[in-house]
Design an enzyme around this catalytic site. Structure first.
Site, PDB file in Angstrom:
ATOM      1  NE  ARG A  54       7.843  15.565  10.227  1.00  0.00           N
ATOM      2  CZ  ARG A  54       8.357  15.597  11.467  1.00  0.00           C
ATOM      3  NH1 ARG A  54       7.628  16.038  12.478  1.00  0.00           N
ATOM      4  NH2 ARG A  54       9.594  15.197  11.702  1.00  0.00           N
ATOM      5  CE1 TYR A 107     -16.298   8.433   1.495  1.00  0.00           C
ATOM      6  CE2 TYR A 107     -14.693   8.674   3.258  1.00  0.00           C
ATOM      7  CZ  TYR A 107     -14.983   8.540   1.916  1.00  0.00           C
ATOM      8  OH  TYR A 107     -13.974   8.507   0.996  1.00  0.00           O
ATOM      9  CG  ASP A 180     -17.706  13.812   7.508  1.00  0.00           C
ATOM     10  OD1 ASP A 180     -17.845  14.928   6.955  1.00  0.00           O
ATOM     11  OD2 ASP A 180     -17.160  12.844   6.956  1.00  0.00           O
ATOM     12  CE  LYS A 205     -15.113  14.503  -0.419  1.00  0.00           C
ATOM     13  NZ  LYS A 205     -14.507  13.542  -1.304  1.00  0.00           N
TER      14      LYS A 205
HETATM   15  C1  LIG Z   1     -18.704  12.728   3.883  1.00  0.00           C
HETATM   16  C2  LIG Z   1     -17.286  12.471   3.499  1.00  0.00           C
HETATM   17  N1  LIG Z   1     -16.333  12.527   4.439  1.00  0.00           N
HETATM   18  C3  LIG Z   1     -15.046  12.283   4.146  1.00  0.00           C
HETATM   19  C4  LIG Z   1     -14.649  11.984   2.859  1.00  0.00           C
HETATM   20  C5  LIG Z   1     -13.204  11.684   2.579  1.00  0.00           C
HETATM   21  O1  LIG Z   1     -12.580  12.687   1.863  1.00  0.00           O
HETATM   22  P1  LIG Z   1     -11.282  12.369   0.982  1.00  0.00           P
HETATM   23  O2  LIG Z   1     -11.752  11.754  -0.283  1.00  0.00           O
HETATM   24  O3  LIG Z   1     -10.631  13.699   0.812  1.00  0.00           O
HETATM   25  O4  LIG Z   1     -10.416  11.438   1.783  1.00  0.00           O
HETATM   26  C6  LIG Z   1     -15.601  11.917   1.851  1.00  0.00           C
HETATM   27  C7  LIG Z   1     -15.189  11.573   0.441  1.00  0.00           C
HETATM   28  O5  LIG Z   1     -15.981  11.303  -0.405  1.00  0.00           O
HETATM   29  C8  LIG Z   1     -16.950  12.157   2.166  1.00  0.00           C
HETATM   30  O6  LIG Z   1     -17.914  12.083   1.234  1.00  0.00           O
END
Ligand SMILES: Cc1ncc(COP(=O)(O)O)c(C=O)c1O
Length: 387
Positions: A54, A107, A180, A205
């Site tokens: 882990r 988000y 972010d 992404k």
């Molecule tokens: C700007 C942004 N941050 C975080 C996330 C979260 O990512 P995950 O889907 O891998 O949890 C997303 C997902 O669409 C996103 O668009």
């Protein structure tokens, strides 16, 4: 003096240790929970590079050190999803009694974390206009504000935030910033250089890049990096070994994929913007974007994700006719993979007005640009012909 390689070169070479692996360029995938010791005496020493599955393996280190190198950060911790990078990044640096400022364009799942999980931990989430000036933001702060969260551009509506002003304010007030940076990626937004303390990246992404991995990263420098690492370890956050491997493999081609996605995105946005049904184009890389100048100041490129607003007078069935029969654009959330996507925008706003119209989000993938343009043109035709 040796010149620091460009980020493109770092993406290709970081974390490679062929000399430790029979000359093989990519790290092996270690499937492991138990790590055996030769004796009780050895076990008692407790000084191992690899302590327990882990806690990380050579595959983990190859990936995490590569992402840290790409960001120019001291450390980058891999966590099981992009959302986990949001929650880890925030929880690692706040404590009960604090309040945290979040942009209203946050988000959606991060917003639910802020609204539901933080209060249960004694932390108050406060929402601010993503376009607020430093003075307006300062008016929302008090002695308990420990973190200002940034997401630039904002999810779905793509407001570009004045990161410089927010970081200056946070430093003056003695609080931290988190950002972010999934849209900017380490290549198009230098979060460390901009003074961000906690860098959040949904590796699901662009970094992994093929719509088959769920992973997130929290990158940071100095004491903040140590706090994030300690929090992730104490919370038992770890990622499956195959996903470490796939994310690192994806990262090798990040610069190429990002460029193709960017060029496709710009071409699509420029065409869509000219159509009479459009009442708002939200692509920070286009001069029509209200914060285009901020984007030019702070970013070195745009990724392939943007949205547009269709006239609210258009019937929903006509919008559906456009989206439902695309040849190459899949209907779906997430983004940053190889394939193009179209997605109906969903958002919640509490301190800024909800924009009117049909919000459609486009993710431009890696297909041939002319094919994507033909597909979107045919979609607009279906919308116009719908009765
Ligand atoms: C700007 C942004 N941050 C975080 C996330 C979260 O990512 P995950 O889907 O891998 O949890 C997303 C997902 O669409 C996103 O668009």
């Amino acid at each position: 003096m040796k010149k620091t390689p460009s980020k493109h070169t770092i993406a290709v070479h970081a974390g490679m240790k062929p000399d430790e692996n029979h000359g093989i360029p990519n790290p092996p995938v270690y499937h492991v929970s138990t790590i055996l010791r030769g004796s009780f005496a050895e076990e008692r020493k407790k000084q191992f590079q690899y302590d327990y599955g882990r806690m990380g393996t050579p595959t983990t280190v190859a990936l995490e050190s590569s992402v840290a190198a790409l960001y120019g950060a001291d450390d980058a911790v891999a966590v099981p999803s992009g959302l986990a990078s949001v929650t880890t990044g925030v929880m690692a640096v706040v404590r009960s009694g604090d309040n945290v400022l979040f942009p209203d364009s946050l988000y959606g799942s991060a917003r639910r974390f802020a609204e539901v999980v933080l209060p249960a931990a004694g932390v108050t989430p406060l929402f601010y206009d993503p376009l607020a000036t430093a003075d307006e933001l300062e008016a929302q702060m008090d002695d308990n504000t420990s973190l200002i969260y940034i997401e630039t551009p904002g999810s779905q509506t793509f407001e570009v935030q004045d990161t410089r002003a927010i970081v200056d304010l946070a430093r003056r007030k003695g609080c931290l910033t988190a950002c972010d940076n999934t849209w900017g990626t380490p290549l198009y937004f230098d979060a460390v250089g901009h003074g961000i303390d906690v860098i959040i990246e949904a590796g699901t992404k662009y970094i992994s890049g093929h719509s088959d991995v769920s992973i997130g990263f929290v990158a940071a420098v100095g004491e903040t990096a140590k706090k994030v690492r300690a929090y992730a370890i104490n919370m038992g956050l770890c990622v499956a070994p195959d996903d470490h491997y796939l994310a690192l493999r994806g990262m090798r081609t990040l610069p190429l994929r990002l460029r193709q996605s960017e060029q496709n995105g710009l071409a699509l946005a420029r065409w869509i913007e000219q159509q009479p049904e459009i009442i708002g184009m939200r692509h920070p890389g286009l001069p029509s974007h209200p914060q285009h100048a901020l984007w030019q100041r702070d970013f070195t490129g745009s990724c392939g994700l943007f949205s547009f607003m269709l006239d609210p007078a258009i019937p929903v069935a006509a919008v559906d006719a456009m989206a439902d029969h695309m040849e190459f654009f899949g209907i779906g959330a997430s983004w940053g993979g190889h394939e193009s996507l179209i997605h109906e925008g969903h958002y919640k706003r509490t301190v800024t007005p909800e924009p009117e119209g049909h919000l459609v989000r486009i993710y431009a993938g890696l297909e041939d640009q002319a094919d994507l343009l033909r597909d979107i043109e045919a979609g607009f035709e279906r919308m116009r012909n719908h009765r």
